[in-house]
Every structure is written in C-alpha cells, then in structure tokens.
Scaffold this active site. Structure first.
Site, PDB file in Angstrom:
ATOM      1  N   LYS A   1     -24.691  35.756  -3.068  1.00 31.25           N
ATOM      2  CA  LYS A   1     -23.462  37.033  -3.225  1.00 31.25           C
ATOM      3  C   LYS A   1     -24.056  38.021  -3.957  1.00 31.25           C
ATOM      4  O   LYS A   1     -23.779  39.130  -3.758  1.00 31.25           O
ATOM      5  CB  LYS A   1     -22.185  36.565  -3.771  1.00 31.25           C
ATOM      6  N   LYS A   2     -24.880  37.785  -4.859  1.00 30.63           N
ATOM      7  CA  LYS A   2     -25.764  38.734  -5.594  1.00 30.63           C
ATOM      8  C   LYS A   2     -26.812  39.472  -5.309  1.00 30.63           C
ATOM      9  O   LYS A   2     -27.373  40.235  -5.745  1.00 30.63           O
ATOM     10  CB  LYS A   2     -26.037  38.076  -7.220  1.00 30.63           C
TER      11      LYS A   2
END
Length: 747
Positions: free
Chosen positions: A213-214
């Site tokens: 997600k980063k």
C-alpha cells in the site's frame, strides 16, 4: 513456513525410501531445511491437510495467548474506552456511525456491562480459564463495539479483532493455563500446525500488504507523513541527515522497505535476528511517536511466533527454582485428537519391546488419536485456506464497494494502508433550508458529534445528515434540506471541496456498490504544487511567528464564503493559478484577480471568492495575527525593561495587582507567560534522567487515572441497574467525593 514452523516435538524414524537420485535427495533436504516441509507435503489435498494438522509444541502459542490477553486488558481501559464509556455512549442525542444502521448502542449502564464482560473475557484469555467461552465473550463484545462506530476504525483495532477470532478456534490453552490444571488431558497437549501457520500468515500479511500500500506516489515522494523528523527518536539520525532527509529517507523509504521485507526476515532462521533488531526498533519508535495504544506492543508480542515453538521451555528451564510455582508445569507433552499422527504413533502396541522410542509423545487414555483426516481436520484446513484468501481479497475489494470509495479507497481500517494518508480539515459548514418557508440557517458541526472523521466519507456524511434531520424535529424543523460544504487537504495538497455543496444530502443518491455522484474529484493535477507551497511556507514562517497560510483550490462556478477575524488586520489573498472575483459583502464591491495578483482583505467582514476561470483556481490566504504580534513585541520590550531594573515578571505582576490598574484578561496573559517561562526554564535545568523520571511518573499517573475511572464507572453502572438512578449522577457524586478528598489531602 521456516524450518521452525514445521518442526515436530516427536522425531519418529520413518522407513527410508529408495533413493531417486542424489540430486533430488539434496533438493528435498534443502527445501526441508529452508521451509520445513517437502513438495510431497503439498502434492495433494490429503497431504496438505496432514501437514496443517501436524502435531506441534503448544508452548509458543500459549505465550502468545498470555501476551494478547494482557494487552487486551490494557486496551479495554484505554483505546476501547472503558474509562470514558459515559462520554462515548452517555449522550442520547449524539449522532453515531455504525456499519449497519440497525446497530444501536445499549443504554450507557448496559454498555458498561458489555465492557465488563469483555474484561472478564480478556482475563480469561490471559489465564487460559474457560478459554473458549472467554474468547467468545471477548470477541463478541469487541466486534459489537467495533461495528458501532466507523469513525473509530483503524487497522490495528481491526487486527485485534482478527487475532481474537483466530484464538477462539485455536488450542492456545494447552500451555500455561488454568484449564490445563482443571483438565489434565489437555495440559501440554500438542496443537495442530495450522494454529501457528494462521497467526504467522496474518502477521506476515500485515507487514507485506502495508508495504504494498505504500508503493504510492505520495508515500514515495515523502508527502504522507510530514514533520515527523522533529521528534526526539530521530535525534541520532539528525547527526548526519537534515530534517527533510529524515522525513524522506528514514520515515518514508525506510518504512516502505521495512514493511516489504520484515515478514520475510522473520521467516528464515538466518535473517530472524536482523528482523528482531529492526522490527523491534521500529515498533518501539512508533510507541513514542504516535498515540496508537497497544499496537506497537502487540506487534512486538507477535514476533516470537516466528521462532522455534519450544523457545519458552528453553527459557523457563533456566529460571531459578523459586519461580517454578508460577511457571508452566514441566510435564510430558501429550497427544491431541486435533492432530494427525502416523500409524505407528496411533498404535504403538504393534512395536516390539526393543523398538520403544522415548521421544514418542505420551498418549492419554482419554484421547483418541487419528492417522487419517477426520471431519474436524478437513474443516480446520479448509477454514484456514478460506480465511487467508479473504485476507488477501479484502484489502483490494474496493472495486466492489465503490460507494465507500472517496479520495481514498474504502473505509479506513481493513486495508492495511497505515499512515499512507494524512488529512487536514480547514472548513466545515452545514446549512439547513426549510422547504416550507425557505428560511436558511447554519448548524454547529459539533452540535451532534465531536468527531470530524465522518466528513471524509460519503456514507457517513449521509448518515450524519439523516441523524441531523431527526434531531431538528425537536426544534420544529421537519421538512428541510441539508447542504454540506467540507474543505479538506490530503497529503499536503491544496485545501479543496470534497463534496458538491449544491446537493441536498438528504435526497442525494448513494449506494454501497456504486460510485458517489456528489463526490468531487481530488485535484491530483495540482499535486506538483506541493514543493512550491512548502517553499512559500518556509519563507513566510521564517519572517514571523504569527502568520498562518492556507492554500485553496476551487472548482469553476463555485465560490468560497469566508470571514476575517478582527485580530487579523493584515490579511491578503494571492491568486496562484486561474482567475477569481473577490466579492466584499459589506462593502458591496467586486475585485477581479488573475494569476500573480493579490489584495488586502478587510478584517471583521465577510467576503466571497468566486472561481471564474475555466480551470480550477488556486489561491493563497496569508493571515497575520496583528494583535498577537503587537502583544509579543510589547512583552519583549517589557522583559528588556525588567532586566535593566533587576526585576522579575512576578514582581511586575504583583505591582499590577496592587495598583489594580490592569484588566483581568491582560493580567492573566502576564501570569500565563510567567508560568510558561518558569516551566521552560525548569525543563532546561533538568537532566535527561530527571526528564525521563518526570515523564514516566506522568505516564503511570495517567494510566492510574484511567484505571480508577474505569472502576468508578463499573460501580456506578451496577448501582444504576440495581437502584434505577441515572448513572451520570452516581458518577458525579463519586468524582465530587474524590475531589473533596484531594482538597483535604492538600490542606
């Protein structure tokens, strides 16, 4: 699953198979050494079930149960809100945001009893007492409170519920539990391997999916978590890096790398020490930087799960004999009907007298062992697979639940997108219009709820609008339209509208599986302005400490209504892109501004900023608090004067009080400044150890207050249920008695 994940307590010698080639044998042993199983263990569903039900030492799982129960007891007092249950559920008129509208909180005294039941369940998990029932009571209450309020959702609260649910189906009470004392046949009994596999996979997914997600432009460019570098935990890095470099390299790129790799580092024996060092440092730093309750400590508690499962036995055997009464009983490991064994282990009587192997686990007379998978084993294996697949799907399920997507995907709390998005709210206005009379009015955004997180999600905006319409009935407003004008910034972008302010939310269309039509798009095309905006902020903040800057972007055809307070006599607006008309409402004057132009705004008056360009306009407000600036200049001159006269600020305040020549407001400002100066000087004079001691005392004092308040609320709830008296009056009496006792102690 590393070697330690597949190890067996009993090392049964199996008949050697004929060699199928030296290379294949080497490959199999290499795979076994690295992963703890061979390809033959996953070559069929039956073999896979047997692998998942392989008998395993319960020691590490038992320690995990103890740590989880202890941390959940603390979490209930703090983040779950037992110590503030009256404030959270005691106001009947407060608007709430459950996942499902039919979910309602119980009366406050009974909500307190829900917390008491959860507390009993957490203690039951901790001590392994009536373990299944304790888990059921705890997770039932936990998910009920969790689903009651979407504004309180976060990833770690979701994780607590998942782990508690997993423990409900596991045999975590086989080691160091009161159940083991009551029921000797489960004491030190082996557990199926899937008990460990499921927990390890869950923790691995938390790290790895958080890393995926980063992989986001805002995170990689350092815009998600700004200004963390000023925290003291980064002082060692400040010796070689600037604050901006710490924010980008250590916080963002370092966090991305750690999340992507930590699960793998924990997996293998050779890399696990590095995982413990970097992961432990990461969680300890988070415990100091963020107010996220027990989450860092919970993640620390899960790290030993990746070690060899018998590590507690090796540790406890080194303890002095005086601790043996409270440590786990050193009894033989027993077999379990939940595991699958070889035929030789199931029917040991077939072995000859000389074939006895001391490493074979003791088979209790009440336990029926199985060598072939039964219904339980198949259901457990299938359940684990389905659960893991659901955990892989849910973080990316937003293409289905499109109604919950806004500028970010879905509701925050189940996607492991931790810290990726930072929000700031600049402006929130709720307008009601009577459809019968046309009368218009404004509502205080905090009139029916103090939490503003609802304003970032269209589903909660709709829930809030419906709740407000119900509350307005008591004010004889029954047929109204509600309009929400919400301005937010995501990851340091321009402040912009999130929802169309021209849409009546009460009649607006919303569907959980369709995009929200009244959601305005995030102006990602202006994201590259963030570097320029940061430069402007640095230049202006270096010139004065009494300046506030707001960067605004608006859509064509819309306008911003704003008011400049009297204290901000030096306020200006500068257009950065596009064209606007500034309408001075009181002066009945319109001024057109194009890119690069600016004007002063009169204080104490309303003005409207209309966007007239074909593209979104961008402009900057510069607020200078002239009143505070004049006060600071006056105070600096006063300090210089007092220094020359060898007087202190306290002497000056005493003279003012004696002469009675200064108003109370100004006198209080002098007193506040004097107290602030004393506190700052005291902190500067204290050693590092003294500051640590001071902060430690404050920390435990806060924890004690929460514990005491929790007991007060529990007692008040019980009294209210028994006597019928309002719970809040009982709480007020108890707090008044405590305050009176503290006054007597002071005297």
């Amino acid at each position: 699953m590393g070697k330690n994940k597949m190890e067996k307590v009993n090392n049964i010698k199996k008949p050697e198979k004929k060699s199928e080639g030296k290379q294949k044998s080497t490959d199999l042993s290499q795979m076994k050494r690295l992963f703890g199983f061979e390809m033959s263990d996953v070559s069929s569903w039956e073999a896979f079930v047997r692998l998942l039900c392989r008998p395993t030492d319960p020691a590490s799982l038992g320690i995990m149960r103890v740590l989880y129960g202890f941390l959940m007891v603390l979490d209930l007092l703090q983040e779950r809100g037992l110590s503030s249950v009256d404030g959270r559920f005691g106001e009947a008129t407060e608007c709430r945001f459950p996942l499902l509208d039919f979910l309602k909180p119980l009366p406050v005294e009974w909500m307190c009893m829900v917390y008491v039941a959860m507390l009993c369940g957490a203690f039951g998990i901790l001590f392994g007492c009536f373990y299944r029932l304790s888990c059921l009571v705890f997770v039932t209450g936990y998910w009920y409170i969790f689903l009651l309020d979407k504004t309180a959702w976060n990833n770690h609260s979701y994780l607590y519920g998942l782990v508690g649910t997993q423990l409900l189906f596991m045999d975590a009470n086989r080691y160091w539990s009161l159940d083991g004392l009551r029921r000797p046949h489960i004491r030190n009994a082996q557990v199926p391997l899937w008990n460990y596999t499921l927990l390890r996979t869950q923790i691995f997914l938390v790290y790895f999916l958080a890393g995926l997600k980063k992989i986001d432009r805002d995170w990689i460019t350092g815009h998600s978590m700004s200004f963390l570098s000023g925290h003291w935990v980064f002082d060692p890095f400040r010796l070689v890096l600037t604050d901006d470099q710490i924010d980008l390299i250590i916080v963002h790129l370092g966090g991305l790398t750690l999340d992507l790799t930590l699960g793998y580092l924990l997996f293998f024996d050779a890399t696990r020490p590095y995982a413990f060092f970097f992961g432990g440092s990461f969680h300890l730093m988070n415990s100091q930087i963020f107010s996220i309750g027990m989450f860092p400590w919970t993640m620390l508690a899960t790290m030993p799960l990746f070690c060899y499962v018998d590590w507690p036995r090796k540790l406890f055997c080194k303890f002095p004999n005086c601790f043996r009464k409270v440590l786990p009983l050193d009894t033989p490991i027993q077999s379990s009907e939940h595991c699958l064994y070889s035929k030789e282990q199931v029917k040991p009587e077939r072995k000859t007298k000389g074939d006895s192997d001391s490493s074979v686990p003791v088979t209790h007379s009440k336990v029926s062992l199985h060598s072939r998978a039964q219904g339980y084993h198949k259901v457990a294996a299938m359940g684990m697979v389905v659960y893991i697949l659901s955990q892989l799907f849910l973080p990316y399920s937003h293409f289905l639940t499109r109604g919950y997507n806004n500028w970010t995907n879905g509701l925050y709390g189940y996607s492991w997108d931790m810290m990726v998005h930072s929000w700031s709210t600049q402006h929130l206005r709720i307008t009601y219009v009577s459809k019968d009379t046309g009368d218009q009015g404004y509502l205080n955004p905090e009139a029916f709820t103090v939490d503003k997180r609802w304003a970032s999600h269209s589903d909660m905006v709709l829930q809030h609008a419906k709740c407000i319409s119900e509350r307005l009935v008591t004010y004889n407003l029954t047929n109204v339209a509600l309009y929400f004008d919400i301005w937010k910034s995501l990851n340091n972008r321009f402040q912009q509208r999130m929802f169309d302010p021209r849409v009546d939310i009460l009649t607006a269309e919303w569907h959980p599986f369709k995009p929200t039509p009244w959601l305005l798009p995030l102006l990602t095309g202006l994201s590259d302005w963030r570097a320029k905006l940061k430069e402007i902020e640095h230049e202006l903040f270096n010139s004065t400490n009494h300046t506030d800057i707001v960067f605004v972007a608006d859509f064509p055809g819309l306008y911003l209504e704003n008011f400049v307070q009297e204290d901000f006599k030096n306020t200006s607006i500068t257009v950065l892109k596009g064209s606007v008309i500034v309408e001075l409402v009181d002066g009945k004057k319109n001024v057109t501004l194009k890119e690069g132009e600016k004007m002063q705004l009169p204080p104490g008056e309303f003005h409207n900023v209309h966007t007239i360009s074909d593209v979104p306009s961008c402009y900057m407000y510069l607020f200078v608090n002239t009143s505070q600036e004049e006060w600071s200049q006056h105070f600096d001159e006063l300090r210089e004067k007092l220094d020359k006269e060898n007087k202190t600020l306290d002497n000056y305040i005493a003279e003012l009080e004696a002469a009675n020549s200064t108003d109370e407001y100004t006198l209080q400002r002098y007193k506040d400044a004097a107290q602030y100066s004393k506190d700052s000087q005291s902190d500067r004079n204290q050693t590092t150890w003294q500051l640590f001691e001071k902060n430690t005392k404050a920390f435990w004092a806060k924890k004690f207050d929460k514990l005491r308040m929790s007991f007060i609320l529990i007692r008040a709830a019980v009294q209210s249920i028994i006597t019928g008296r309002p719970m809040n009056s009982i709480v007020d009496e108890a707090l008044a008695a405590i305050l009176e006792d503290s006054k007597e102690d002071t005297v």
